[in-house]
Design a protein around this motif. Structure first.
Motif, PDB file in Angstrom:
ATOM      1  N   ILE A  11       0.788  -1.375  -0.227  1.00 13.04           N
ATOM      2  CA  ILE A  11      -0.157   0.470  -0.123  1.00 13.04           C
ATOM      3  C   ILE A  11       0.933   1.056  -0.088  1.00 13.04           C
ATOM      4  CG2 ILE A  11      -1.252   1.305   1.322  1.00 13.04           C
ATOM      5  CD1 ILE A  11      -3.123  -1.039   0.089  1.00 13.04           C
ATOM      6  N   ARG A  43      -4.920  -3.194   3.749  1.00 14.59           N
ATOM      7  CA  ARG A  43      -5.105  -4.053   2.122  1.00 14.59           C
ATOM      8  C   ARG A  43      -5.562  -3.221   1.140  1.00 14.59           C
ATOM      9  NH1 ARG A  43      -7.302  -9.505   3.826  1.00 14.59           N
ATOM     10  NH2 ARG A  43      -5.696 -10.231   2.424  1.00 14.59           N
ATOM     11  N   HIS A  44      -5.890  -2.004   1.622  1.00 13.87           N
ATOM     12  CA  HIS A  44      -6.029  -1.393  -0.266  1.00 13.87           C
ATOM     13  C   HIS A  44      -5.982   0.517   0.099  1.00 13.87           C
ATOM     14  CE1 HIS A  44      -9.405   0.759  -1.706  1.00 13.87           C
ATOM     15  NE2 HIS A  44      -9.627  -0.105  -2.652  1.00 13.87           N
ATOM     16  N   GLN A  56      -7.344   3.588  -7.445  1.00  7.62           N
ATOM     17  CA  GLN A  56      -6.724   3.619  -6.035  1.00  7.62           C
ATOM     18  C   GLN A  56      -6.350   1.903  -6.467  1.00  7.62           C
ATOM     19  OE1 GLN A  56     -11.330   1.810  -4.774  1.00  7.62           O
ATOM     20  NE2 GLN A  56     -12.061   2.979  -6.342  1.00  7.62           N
ATOM     21  N   TRP A  57      -5.646   1.109  -5.122  1.00  4.93           N
ATOM     22  CA  TRP A  57      -4.835   0.332  -5.352  1.00  4.93           C
ATOM     23  C   TRP A  57      -4.645  -0.567  -3.663  1.00  4.93           C
ATOM     24  CZ3 TRP A  57      -3.653   5.171  -4.418  1.00  4.93           C
ATOM     25  CH2 TRP A  57      -2.901   5.702  -3.357  1.00  4.93           C
ATOM     26  N   GLY A  58      -4.090  -1.946  -4.488  1.00  3.14           N
ATOM     27  CA  GLY A  58      -3.611  -2.740  -3.336  1.00  3.14           C
ATOM     28  C   GLY A  58      -4.485  -4.182  -3.129  1.00  3.14           C
ATOM     29  N   ASP A  59      -3.885  -4.315  -2.494  1.00  2.00           N
ATOM     30  CA  ASP A  59      -4.191  -6.493  -2.393  1.00  2.00           C
ATOM     31  C   ASP A  59      -5.517  -6.146  -2.088  1.00  2.00           C
ATOM     32  OD1 ASP A  59      -3.845  -8.837  -1.769  1.00  2.00           O
ATOM     33  OD2 ASP A  59      -4.292  -8.818   0.626  1.00  2.00           O
ATOM     34  N   PHE A  61      -7.902  -5.810  -4.917  1.00  2.18           N
ATOM     35  CA  PHE A  61      -8.594  -4.397  -5.079  1.00  2.18           C
ATOM     36  C   PHE A  61      -8.821  -5.295  -6.784  1.00  2.18           C
ATOM     37  CE2 PHE A  61      -8.800  -1.288  -7.708  1.00  2.18           C
ATOM     38  CZ  PHE A  61     -10.045  -0.015  -7.538  1.00  2.18           C
ATOM     39  N   GLY A  73      -2.181  -4.047  -9.374  1.00  2.00           N
ATOM     40  CA  GLY A  73      -2.617  -4.228  -8.285  1.00  2.00           C
ATOM     41  C   GLY A  73      -1.865  -3.362  -7.280  1.00  2.00           C
TER      42      GLY A  73
END
Length: 91
Positions: A11, A43-44, A56-59, A61, A73
């Motif tokens: 993140i 996580r996001h 937006q980004w992350g696990d 997602f 992601g």
């Protein structure tokens, strides 16, 4: 704040090899952009640029957590455009 989650899920510093990140790192993706709002969750993450567009980004997602060779992601993705959003919050 439990920074270990940010590093674990990519993140705050997706390309940083350290296991613990004490503060968020600069994303090349946002070069030349001004951000109105940024929110980091476990996580996001999400950000609003000066046009009011949301990234937006992350696990989880974009599906399962990326492997060490996969960056899906981890790169912010434009998810809401033209709505003049002012701020963003995550749970």
């Amino acid at each position: 704040m439990r920074t270990r989650f940010y590093r674990r899920y990519g993140i705050a510093a997706p390309n940083d090899p350290q296991s613990t990140v004490r503060s968020p790192k600069r994303f090349d993706f946002f070069d030349g952009k001004f951000l109105r709002s940024v929110a980091l969750a476990k996580r996001h993450a999400a950000a609003v640029d000066d046009n009011g567009d949301v990234y937006q980004w992350g696990d989880n997602f974009f599906g399962p957590r990326p492997t060490s060779n996969d960056t899906a992601g981890l790169v912010p993705e434009l998810t809401l455009k033209g709505r003049k959003i002012v701020s963003v919050a995550l749970r």
